[in-house]
Design a protein around this motif. Structure first.
Motif, short mmCIF file in Angstrom:
data_model
loop_
_atom_site.label_atom_id
_atom_site.label_comp_id
_atom_site.label_asym_id
_atom_site.label_seq_id
_atom_site.Cartn_x
_atom_site.Cartn_y
_atom_site.Cartn_z
N MET A 55 0.84 -1.18 0.00
CA MET A 55 0.00 0.00 0.00
C MET A 55 0.88 1.24 0.00
N LYS A 56 0.56 2.14 -0.88
CA LYS A 56 1.33 3.38 -1.00
C LYS A 56 0.79 4.40 -0.02
N SER A 57 1.71 5.14 0.59
CA SER A 57 1.26 6.23 1.46
C SER A 57 1.26 7.53 0.67
N ASP A 58 0.32 8.38 1.01
CA ASP A 58 0.22 9.68 0.33
C ASP A 58 1.36 10.57 0.80
N PRO A 59 1.86 11.39 -0.11
CA PRO A 59 2.93 12.31 0.32
C PRO A 59 2.36 13.34 1.31
N PRO A 60 3.18 13.81 2.24
CA PRO A 60 2.69 14.82 3.20
C PRO A 60 2.27 16.10 2.48
N LEU A 61 1.25 16.78 3.04
CA LEU A 61 0.75 18.02 2.44
C LEU A 61 1.78 19.14 2.54
N VAL A 62 2.53 19.14 3.63
CA VAL A 62 3.54 20.18 3.82
C VAL A 62 4.87 19.49 4.01
N ASP A 63 5.85 19.96 3.29
CA ASP A 63 7.18 19.40 3.43
C ASP A 63 7.76 19.86 4.76
N SER A 64 8.08 18.92 5.64
CA SER A 64 8.56 19.28 6.98
C SER A 64 9.95 19.90 6.95
N SER A 65 10.62 19.81 5.83
CA SER A 65 11.95 20.40 5.77
C SER A 65 11.90 21.89 5.44
N GLU A 66 10.72 22.39 5.02
CA GLU A 66 10.60 23.80 4.68
C GLU A 66 10.29 24.61 5.95
N ARG A 67 10.88 25.77 6.04
CA ARG A 67 10.58 26.69 7.15
C ARG A 67 9.39 27.54 6.77
N PRO A 68 8.58 27.91 7.77
CA PRO A 68 7.45 28.80 7.45
C PRO A 68 7.98 30.17 7.01
N PRO A 69 7.20 30.88 6.20
CA PRO A 69 7.65 32.21 5.75
C PRO A 69 7.73 33.18 6.94
N ARG A 70 8.52 34.20 6.76
CA ARG A 70 8.73 35.17 7.85
C ARG A 70 7.45 35.90 8.24
N TRP A 71 6.57 36.13 7.30
CA TRP A 71 5.33 36.85 7.62
C TRP A 71 4.49 36.05 8.61
N ALA A 72 4.64 34.73 8.63
CA ALA A 72 3.88 33.91 9.59
C ALA A 72 4.32 34.23 11.02
N PHE A 73 5.62 34.44 11.21
CA PHE A 73 6.11 34.80 12.54
C PHE A 73 5.63 36.20 12.93
N LEU A 74 5.61 37.09 11.96
CA LEU A 74 5.13 38.45 12.21
C LEU A 74 3.65 38.43 12.60
N ALA A 75 2.85 37.66 11.88
CA ALA A 75 1.42 37.56 12.19
C ALA A 75 1.21 37.00 13.60
N CYS A 76 1.96 35.97 13.96
CA CYS A 76 1.85 35.41 15.32
C CYS A 76 2.25 36.44 16.37
#
Length: 157
Positions: A1-22
Motif C-alpha cells: 500500500m502506498k502512502s500519500d505524500p505529506p501536504l507540507v514538506d517538513s523540511s521547509e521553514r514557514p515564511p517570515r510573515w507567519a512569525f510576524l502575524a503570530c
C-alpha cells in the motif's frame, strides 16, 4: 500500500510573515489583557474577561449631571444618543469624564445665568447575591468649576 505524500514538506521553514502575524496576535492579546485589568473598560465592550458573569455593561451604567448655582444644584436632562456619553460609559477615564463635563458646560454657559459649576456622576449597577437584587451605586464624580461664573442676566461686565 502506498502512502500519500505529506501536504507540507517538513523540511521547509514557514515564511517570515507567519512569525510576524503570530507576534502581532500575541501583542494584541497581551494589550487586551492589560487594558481589561488596569482600566475600567466594561467587559462587554472589549474587556471580554468574564463578560457573561457580570452585570457591569455600558447599558447598566448611568450618567447624572447637575448644574451648580450659589443656591444649590439642579439635575440636568441628558440626551441618550450622545456619542461622547456612550464612550465615557463604556470606558470611563478622568479625561473622558472631564471632556463630557466641558461639553455640558459649554452648552449650558450660553443659556444659564449664575452657573458656578457642572458636576457629573457615573453610577453602575451591582448585583447583591444575598438578596438577589440589583442596586445602583455611585462610582465616579467629577466637578468642573467654571473659571468665571456666568453673570446673572442684567448684570454689567
Amino acid at each position: 500500500m502506498k502512502s500519500d505524500p505529506p501536504l507540507v514538506d517538513s523540511s521547509e521553514r514557514p515564511p517570515r510573515w507567519a512569525f510576524l502575524a503570530c507576534g502581532v496576535l500575541v501583542g494584541v492579546a497581551v494589550l487586551q489583557i492589560v487594558i481589561a485589568f488596569t482600566t475600567e473598560l466594561t467587559p462587554w465592550k472589549g474587556g471580554g474577561f468574564g463578560m457573561f458573569a457580570t452585570s457591569d455593561t455600558g447599558g447598566n451604567r448611568q450618567v447624572r449631571a447637575y448644574e451648580v448655582f450659589d443656591d444649590g444644584e439642579r439635575r440636568l436632562s441628558l440626551p441618550r444618543r450622545d456619542p461622547l456619553r456612550r464612550v465615557m460609559l463604556n470606558h470611563p477615564t478622568e479625561q473622558r469624564i472631564g471632556a463630557y463635563a466641558n461639553a455640558l458646560a459649554a452648552r449650558l454657559e450660553r443659556r444659564r445665568s449664575g452657573l458656578q459649576a457642572v458636576r457629573v456622576e457615573l453610577w453602575r449597577a451591582s448585583f447583591d447575591p444575598a438578596t438577589g437584587s440589583y442596586r445602583s451605586e455611585p462610582w465616579h464624580e467629577y466637578l468642573l468649576e467654571l473659571q468665571r461664573p456666568v453673570a446673572p442676566a442684567g448684570a454689567r461686565k
